[in-house]
Design an enzyme around this catalytic site. Structure first.
Site, PDB file in Angstrom:
ATOM      1  N   LYS A 298     -21.309   4.687 -23.068  1.00  0.00           N
ATOM      2  CA  LYS A 298     -22.109   5.721 -24.121  1.00  0.00           C
ATOM      3  C   LYS A 298     -21.504   6.982 -23.705  1.00  0.00           C
ATOM      4  O   LYS A 298     -21.275   7.655 -22.725  1.00  0.00           O
ATOM      5  CB  LYS A 298     -23.669   5.702 -23.575  1.00  0.00           C
ATOM      6  CG  LYS A 298     -24.422   6.877 -24.288  1.00  0.00           C
ATOM      7  CD  LYS A 298     -25.837   6.758 -23.726  1.00  0.00           C
ATOM      8  CE  LYS A 298     -26.728   7.668 -24.435  1.00  0.00           C
ATOM      9  NZ  LYS A 298     -28.054   7.566 -24.193  1.00  0.00           N
ATOM     10  N   ARG A 308     -32.364  13.448 -30.923  1.00  0.00           N
ATOM     11  CA  ARG A 308     -33.283  14.224 -29.946  1.00  0.00           C
ATOM     12  C   ARG A 308     -34.355  14.941 -30.576  1.00  0.00           C
ATOM     13  O   ARG A 308     -35.428  15.393 -29.891  1.00  0.00           O
ATOM     14  CB  ARG A 308     -32.043  15.005 -29.292  1.00  0.00           C
ATOM     15  CG  ARG A 308     -31.257  14.335 -28.167  1.00  0.00           C
ATOM     16  CD  ARG A 308     -30.142  15.174 -27.721  1.00  0.00           C
ATOM     17  NE  ARG A 308     -29.346  14.232 -26.862  1.00  0.00           N
ATOM     18  CZ  ARG A 308     -28.110  14.434 -26.284  1.00  0.00           C
ATOM     19  NH1 ARG A 308     -27.764  15.872 -26.794  1.00  0.00           N
ATOM     20  NH2 ARG A 308     -27.287  13.650 -25.676  1.00  0.00           N
ATOM     21  N   LYS A 320     -25.010  16.579 -21.008  1.00  0.00           N
ATOM     22  CA  LYS A 320     -25.116  15.205 -20.082  1.00  0.00           C
ATOM     23  C   LYS A 320     -23.707  14.896 -19.870  1.00  0.00           C
ATOM     24  O   LYS A 320     -23.515  13.481 -19.913  1.00  0.00           O
ATOM     25  CB  LYS A 320     -25.858  14.457 -21.184  1.00  0.00           C
ATOM     26  CG  LYS A 320     -27.380  14.700 -21.427  1.00  0.00           C
ATOM     27  CD  LYS A 320     -27.955  13.569 -22.134  1.00  0.00           C
ATOM     28  CE  LYS A 320     -29.601  13.907 -22.375  1.00  0.00           C
ATOM     29  NZ  LYS A 320     -30.387  12.918 -22.959  1.00  0.00           N
ATOM     30  N   GLU A 336     -16.144   1.036 -16.994  1.00  0.00           N
ATOM     31  CA  GLU A 336     -17.427   0.670 -17.128  1.00  0.00           C
ATOM     32  C   GLU A 336     -17.798  -0.598 -17.438  1.00  0.00           C
ATOM     33  O   GLU A 336     -18.959  -1.510 -16.957  1.00  0.00           O
ATOM     34  CB  GLU A 336     -18.027   1.533 -18.030  1.00  0.00           C
ATOM     35  CG  GLU A 336     -18.287   3.165 -17.899  1.00  0.00           C
ATOM     36  CD  GLU A 336     -19.131   3.345 -16.719  1.00  0.00           C
ATOM     37  OE1 GLU A 336     -19.821   2.784 -16.664  1.00  0.00           O
ATOM     38  OE2 GLU A 336     -18.893   4.870 -16.460  1.00  0.00           O
ATOM     39  N   LYS A 351     -21.769   3.177 -28.033  1.00  0.00           N
ATOM     40  CA  LYS A 351     -22.599   4.236 -28.557  1.00  0.00           C
ATOM     41  C   LYS A 351     -21.859   5.741 -28.561  1.00  0.00           C
ATOM     42  O   LYS A 351     -21.398   5.879 -27.346  1.00  0.00           O
ATOM     43  CB  LYS A 351     -23.805   4.415 -27.930  1.00  0.00           C
ATOM     44  CG  LYS A 351     -24.830   5.248 -28.659  1.00  0.00           C
ATOM     45  CD  LYS A 351     -26.192   5.477 -27.813  1.00  0.00           C
ATOM     46  CE  LYS A 351     -27.202   6.241 -28.553  1.00  0.00           C
ATOM     47  NZ  LYS A 351     -28.287   6.657 -27.640  1.00  0.00           N
ATOM     48  N   SER A 377     -28.071   8.174 -34.781  1.00  0.00           N
ATOM     49  CA  SER A 377     -28.752   9.145 -35.762  1.00  0.00           C
ATOM     50  C   SER A 377     -27.933   9.932 -36.723  1.00  0.00           C
ATOM     51  O   SER A 377     -28.367  10.073 -37.893  1.00  0.00           O
ATOM     52  CB  SER A 377     -29.714  10.030 -34.983  1.00  0.00           C
ATOM     53  OG  SER A 377     -29.388  10.696 -34.084  1.00  0.00           O
ATOM     54  N   TYR A 416     -30.713   2.408 -38.055  1.00  0.00           N
ATOM     55  CA  TYR A 416     -31.796   2.837 -38.754  1.00  0.00           C
ATOM     56  C   TYR A 416     -31.829   2.488 -40.226  1.00  0.00           C
ATOM     57  O   TYR A 416     -32.843   2.500 -40.752  1.00  0.00           O
ATOM     58  CB  TYR A 416     -31.744   4.410 -38.669  1.00  0.00           C
ATOM     59  CG  TYR A 416     -31.888   4.890 -37.338  1.00  0.00           C
ATOM     60  CD1 TYR A 416     -32.767   4.988 -36.385  1.00  0.00           C
ATOM     61  CD2 TYR A 416     -30.747   5.263 -36.734  1.00  0.00           C
ATOM     62  CE1 TYR A 416     -32.695   5.350 -35.014  1.00  0.00           C
ATOM     63  CE2 TYR A 416     -30.411   5.970 -35.450  1.00  0.00           C
ATOM     64  CZ  TYR A 416     -31.673   5.872 -34.508  1.00  0.00           C
ATOM     65  OH  TYR A 416     -31.807   6.115 -33.237  1.00  0.00           O
TER      66      TYR A 416
END
Length: 430
Positions: A298, A308, A320, A336, A351, A377, A416
């Site tokens: 991510k 968000r 972040k 990871e 992502k 998004s 979506y």
């Protein structure tokens, strides 16, 4: 006595009309000719685009009554039925240069020359079963539009959500992932509301499982929707995100979601060691059957903005980047990957999706586990905006983008577009 008439027997196969014309012969005495013919008889079969529309017969081609042996003998005797002629070679446009054919054995275009050939040799396919539908929920009864994500809503968990899930199931999309918009008054610095057994997400899971027992429910495991700081973990007074303390909270969150009936818990926080800790916590509570989809790679991406807004979960300060990955890094994804595999992840997720096809392919090549991709998004909103402005064909770009994610190696895609794409794949236009 000889026949001077020509036998003209029109009939249809489907929407194509066939005419069988028998030219006269001096030795032809009846509609069923003898095979002992002294002069050549020509049977001409032609096809024309006539049929049901002009009221003609729609039955099979009228037969002459000949046996197989008589048909074979007629051909041997030289009385061969005529088929339509070989079509002429299409003419090139005026001014086309006259050149010798290239001496090449391999012409890949031969396998692309028709839609039937292209379909036969298509290497990647996509179906509604490959899609997971992210859905935003809130405590209200009305569905609230999300300005930055046209066509998406914060759904009322008791009404709008149930209706949206029903629509998705109608077109074969039977997997969803839930994201809650939590009331601000319930947000704290430690995100305790995340593991409230009667909180918004556990309540919603129980409702959906009661209505649709076979629905596959993914959940998000992270503190940012519940944190007064808007971060995925607990924030120390100097701004440092506390790793191990956050993992402790995430384990309680995952267990609460599993207790409510979640099928797959999905830690998206990017804390170190959280997959192994969550696996141990689930197993200790008897939830060995609950899967973990880890957000393995991510990235700290700028494509998350509309999301968000949907959850009102922007960080109160900073960013972040101390826990999400640097978009410039490729090999780090392997670190990871190895950690998540060793800790017991069942599914590995990348992502964002489309800008990170190389990372999807990297994980696909290096791991036998199922790979998920999240078309986030920002990707969704850009395609929607381009469609509204008539800069692109929204539906075609939507389907191409999903196919590209599949081609890169994604087994499932969080998108979506799930409902819209499912309808497209099912041939619906709404």
């Amino acid at each position: 006595m000889t026949s001077a008439a020509m036998l003209n027997a029109p009939c249809n196969i489907g929407a194509v009309k066939f005419e069988v014309k028998l030219k006269p012969s001096p030795n032809l005495f009846c509609a069923r000719p003898s095979i002992k013919l002294n002069r050549r008889r020509v049977l001409t079969i032609r096809a024309s685009k006539e049929g049901h529309d002009n009221g003609s017969s729609s039955g099979p081609l009228r037969k002459m009554g000949l046996t197989d042996e008589e048909c074979e003998a007629a051909v041997v005797a030289g009385n061969v039925p005529e088929a339509p002629p070989v079509p002429p070679k299409p003419a090139a446009p005026a001014g086309t240069p006259i050149v010798s054919s290239l001496q090449i054995n391999r012409r890949p275009r031969r396998n692309r020359r028709s839609s039937a050939a292209r379909a036969a040799f298509q290497e990647t396919n996509i179906s509604p079963a490959n899609l997971v539908y992210p859905l935003f929920i809130h405590e209200g009864e009305e569905d609230t539009p999300i300005g930055a994500m046209p066509g998406c809503y914060r759904l009322g968990w008791r009404h709008g959500l149930v209706e949206e899930v029903a629509k998705a199931r109608d077109v074969g999309v039977n997997s969803i992932v839930l994201f809650p918009k939590v009331p601000d008054v319930l947000k704290t610095s430690t995100g305790d509301e995340a593991y409230n057994d009667n909180g918004l997400v556990p309540r919603t899971i129980r409702l959906l499982k009661d209505k649709y027992p076979d629905l596959v429910i993914y959940t998000d495991v992270a503190l940012d929707p519940y944190s007064s700081d808007g971060h995925d973990g607990i924030v120390r007074e100097d701004g440092v995100i506390m790793n191990d303390e956050t993992v402790h909270q995430l384990c309680k969150q995952a267990v609460a979601q599993a207790r409510a009936g979640a099928d797959v818990v999905s830690p998206s926080d990017m804390m170190d060691g959280r997959v192994g800790a969550i696996r141990a916590a689930l197993d200790a509570e008897g939830f060995q059957h609950v899967s973990i989809m880890s957000y393995t790679a991510k990235y700290a991406s700028s494509f998350y903005g509309p999301f968000r807004e949907a959850l009102d979960s922007n960080p109160r300060f900073g960013d972040k980047k101390t826990y999400q990955m640097n978009p410039a890094n490729y090999r780090e994804a392997l670190v990871e990957l190895q950690a998540d595999e060793s800790e017991g992840a069942d599914i590995l997720l990348v992502k964002p999706g489309l800008p990170y096809l190389d990372i999807i392919r990297l994980l696909r090549d290096k791991s036998p586990l199922p790979i998920a991709a999240y078309q986030v998004s920002g990707e969704y909103s850009m395609i929607k905006a381009g469609g509204v402005l008539k800069m692109i064909d929204e539906e075609r770009v939507m389907m191409e983008s999903l196919m590209c994610l599949r081609r890169a190696g994604a087994d499932i895609i969080l998108t979506y577009f799930a409902l819209q794409a499912g309808r497209c794949m099912c041939g619906e236009k709404r």
